[in-house]
Design a protein around this motif. Structure first.
Motif, PDB file in Angstrom:
ATOM      1  N   MET A 151      37.352 -12.940  66.717  1.00  0.00           N
ATOM      2  CA  MET A 151      36.053 -13.635  66.647  1.00  0.00           C
ATOM      3  C   MET A 151      35.259 -13.380  67.927  1.00  0.00           C
ATOM      4  N   SER A 152      33.966 -13.135  67.771  1.00  0.00           N
ATOM      5  CA  SER A 152      33.104 -12.890  68.922  1.00  0.00           C
ATOM      6  C   SER A 152      33.017 -14.124  69.809  1.00  0.00           C
ATOM      7  N   ARG A 153      33.002 -13.871  71.112  1.00  0.00           N
ATOM      8  CA  ARG A 153      32.890 -14.980  72.054  1.00  0.00           C
ATOM      9  C   ARG A 153      31.467 -15.514  72.127  1.00  0.00           C
ATOM     10  N   GLY A 154      30.515 -14.819  71.548  1.00  0.00           N
ATOM     11  CA  GLY A 154      29.142 -15.267  71.587  1.00  0.00           C
ATOM     12  C   GLY A 154      28.351 -14.558  72.669  1.00  0.00           C
ATOM     13  N   THR A 155      27.042 -14.621  72.542  1.00  0.00           N
ATOM     14  CA  THR A 155      26.143 -13.955  73.471  1.00  0.00           C
ATOM     15  C   THR A 155      25.829 -14.849  74.647  1.00  0.00           C
ATOM     16  N   ARG A 156      25.848 -14.283  75.830  1.00  0.00           N
ATOM     17  CA  ARG A 156      25.410 -15.000  77.020  1.00  0.00           C
ATOM     18  C   ARG A 156      23.964 -14.603  77.293  1.00  0.00           C
ATOM     19  N   TYR A 157      23.061 -15.564  77.188  1.00  0.00           N
ATOM     20  CA  TYR A 157      21.634 -15.274  77.321  1.00  0.00           C
ATOM     21  C   TYR A 157      21.169 -15.400  78.765  1.00  0.00           C
ATOM     22  N   PHE A 158      21.470 -16.507  79.396  1.00  0.00           N
ATOM     23  CA  PHE A 158      20.975 -16.787  80.743  1.00  0.00           C
ATOM     24  C   PHE A 158      22.114 -16.676  81.756  1.00  0.00           C
ATOM     25  N   SER A 159      21.785 -16.205  82.928  1.00  0.00           N
ATOM     26  CA  SER A 159      22.727 -16.189  84.038  1.00  0.00           C
ATOM     27  C   SER A 159      22.318 -17.260  85.050  1.00  0.00           C
ATOM     28  N   ASP A 160      23.104 -17.407  86.084  1.00  0.00           N
ATOM     29  CA  ASP A 160      22.741 -18.348  87.146  1.00  0.00           C
ATOM     30  C   ASP A 160      21.407 -17.970  87.788  1.00  0.00           C
ATOM     31  N   LEU A 174      15.402 -16.879  71.008  1.00  0.00           N
ATOM     32  CA  LEU A 174      14.552 -17.280  69.887  1.00  0.00           C
ATOM     33  C   LEU A 174      14.757 -16.371  68.680  1.00  0.00           C
ATOM     34  N   VAL A 175      14.865 -15.080  68.925  1.00  0.00           N
ATOM     35  CA  VAL A 175      15.130 -14.142  67.829  1.00  0.00           C
ATOM     36  C   VAL A 175      16.438 -14.496  67.131  1.00  0.00           C
ATOM     37  N   ASP A 176      17.446 -14.798  67.921  1.00  0.00           N
ATOM     38  CA  ASP A 176      18.772 -15.047  67.358  1.00  0.00           C
ATOM     39  C   ASP A 176      18.886 -16.417  66.696  1.00  0.00           C
ATOM     40  N   LEU A 177      18.005 -17.358  67.069  1.00  0.00           N
ATOM     41  CA  LEU A 177      18.020 -18.686  66.442  1.00  0.00           C
ATOM     42  C   LEU A 177      17.276 -18.713  65.111  1.00  0.00           C
ATOM     43  N   GLN A 178      16.396 -17.747  64.883  1.00  0.00           N
ATOM     44  CA  GLN A 178      15.537 -17.800  63.699  1.00  0.00           C
ATOM     45  C   GLN A 178      16.322 -17.846  62.379  1.00  0.00           C
ATOM     46  N   PRO A 179      17.393 -17.068  62.186  1.00  0.00           N
ATOM     47  CA  PRO A 179      18.112 -17.164  60.909  1.00  0.00           C
ATOM     48  C   PRO A 179      18.662 -18.559  60.632  1.00  0.00           C
ATOM     49  N   ALA A 180      19.234 -19.200  61.656  1.00  0.00           N
ATOM     50  CA  ALA A 180      19.752 -20.552  61.460  1.00  0.00           C
ATOM     51  C   ALA A 180      18.627 -21.536  61.199  1.00  0.00           C
ATOM     52  N   LEU A 181      17.495 -21.367  61.890  1.00  0.00           N
ATOM     53  CA  LEU A 181      16.351 -22.250  61.676  1.00  0.00           C
ATOM     54  C   LEU A 181      15.811 -22.091  60.259  1.00  0.00           C
ATOM     55  N   ALA A 182      15.778 -20.861  59.759  1.00  0.00           N
ATOM     56  CA  ALA A 182      15.281 -20.618  58.401  1.00  0.00           C
ATOM     57  C   ALA A 182      16.164 -21.277  57.355  1.00  0.00           C
ATOM     58  N   LEU A 196      26.072 -24.935  80.110  1.00  0.00           N
ATOM     59  CA  LEU A 196      25.951 -24.528  78.714  1.00  0.00           C
ATOM     60  C   LEU A 196      24.936 -23.405  78.580  1.00  0.00           C
ATOM     61  N   PHE A 197      23.813 -23.516  79.298  1.00  0.00           N
ATOM     62  CA  PHE A 197      22.779 -22.499  79.206  1.00  0.00           C
ATOM     63  C   PHE A 197      23.248 -21.156  79.761  1.00  0.00           C
ATOM     64  N   THR A 198      24.135 -21.183  80.727  1.00  0.00           N
ATOM     65  CA  THR A 198      24.591 -19.932  81.323  1.00  0.00           C
ATOM     66  C   THR A 198      25.924 -19.469  80.730  1.00  0.00           C
ATOM     67  N   GLY A 199      26.409 -20.154  79.709  1.00  0.00           N
ATOM     68  CA  GLY A 199      27.644 -19.759  79.050  1.00  0.00           C
ATOM     69  C   GLY A 199      27.385 -19.021  77.755  1.00  0.00           C
ATOM     70  N   ASN A 200      28.454 -18.708  77.038  1.00  0.00           N
ATOM     71  CA  ASN A 200      28.302 -17.927  75.810  1.00  0.00           C
ATOM     72  C   ASN A 200      28.339 -18.774  74.542  1.00  0.00           C
ATOM     73  N   ALA A 201      28.288 -20.105  74.691  1.00  0.00           N
ATOM     74  CA  ALA A 201      28.266 -20.987  73.518  1.00  0.00           C
ATOM     75  C   ALA A 201      26.882 -21.560  73.250  1.00  0.00           C
TER      76      ALA A 201
END
Length: 231
Positions: free
Chosen positions: A1-10, A47-55, A199-204
């Protein structure tokens, strides 16, 4: 299972922290590349990655990654009517908005990135007087659905109604024995919860926000019904 995408860093939090202490146009222009790389671009990807769940939650709401006219709020402040003339916001926020947002006041989902003050929320922020009274009357007329939206134990354990601006007493014209009379004191009808910076700087982050959007959806659905908007 993918660990998820990390979007933001410190580096994203570091930029916003530095901006809060160096809020000037000269400093921002010298550090604009940091903002673009570490704050705006990752938020747009999120935002791009959240759109499918939002839809899946509602086809009438959008997570729009465009730099202009999209979900991201401008980092520049509107200082025309403010005593605070700081030119920039020391935070980055994104609204996931209703398709009719330009035509009528509508509820939204919201994500806020700020060192030590990150949160996710949904609802109506600073509605005008007639809109607020309309929502209050809808709550009085439809208390059972309101209770399911914001008083369910699962909701109350995780979220709270924003209480930053409230009337001292319940508004006039509503039944004094209404069981949720205290809710009518709120000037903002918003459910929210704080998020840890980590949370923002993690992959969840995306998975967590998708669960939050789903959990906050009943609030938005209720407000859409109050304002005759599709959900």
């Amino acid at each position: 299972m993918s660990r998820g995408t990390r979007y933001f860093s410190d580096a994203a939090l570091a930029f916003l922290h530095d901006l809060a202490g160096n809020n000037s146009r000269d400093w921002f222009q010298a550090n604009k590349a940091r903002y673009e790389e570490h704050v705006r671009a990752p938020f747009q990807k999120l935002l791009v990655d959240l759109q499918p769940a939002l839809a899946r939650i509602s086809p009438h709401f959008q997570a729009d990654p465009r730099s202009v006219g999209g979900s991201l709020y401008r980092i520049q402040r509107d200082t025309r009517y403010s005593r605070d003339k700081s030119p920039y916001k020391p935070w980055q926020g994104a609204r996931l908005f209703h398709e009719r947002r330009r035509a009528v006041l509508s509820p939204l989902f919201y994500i806020h990135l700020q060192p030590g003050r990150c949160f996710v929320g949904a609802g109506l922020w600073h509605p005008d007087g007639p809109t607020l009274r309309r929502v209050r009357q809808f709550i009085v007329d439809n208390p059972a659905a309101w209770a399911r939206a914001v008083h369910a134990p699962a909701f109350r354990r995780r979220y709270r109604l924003d209480d930053s601006q409230m009337l001292v007493r319940p508004p006039r014209g509503f039944p004094p024995d209404f069981p949720y009379l205290d809710d009518l004191r709120h000037k903002n009808i918003v459910g929210e919860r704080p998020l840890e910076d980590a949370l923002f700087t993690g992959n969840a982050l995306r998975r967590t926000l998708e669960r939050d959007l789903q959990a906050l959806a009943p609030v938005v659905d209720y407000l859409c019904a109050a304002l005759d908007l599709d959900f």
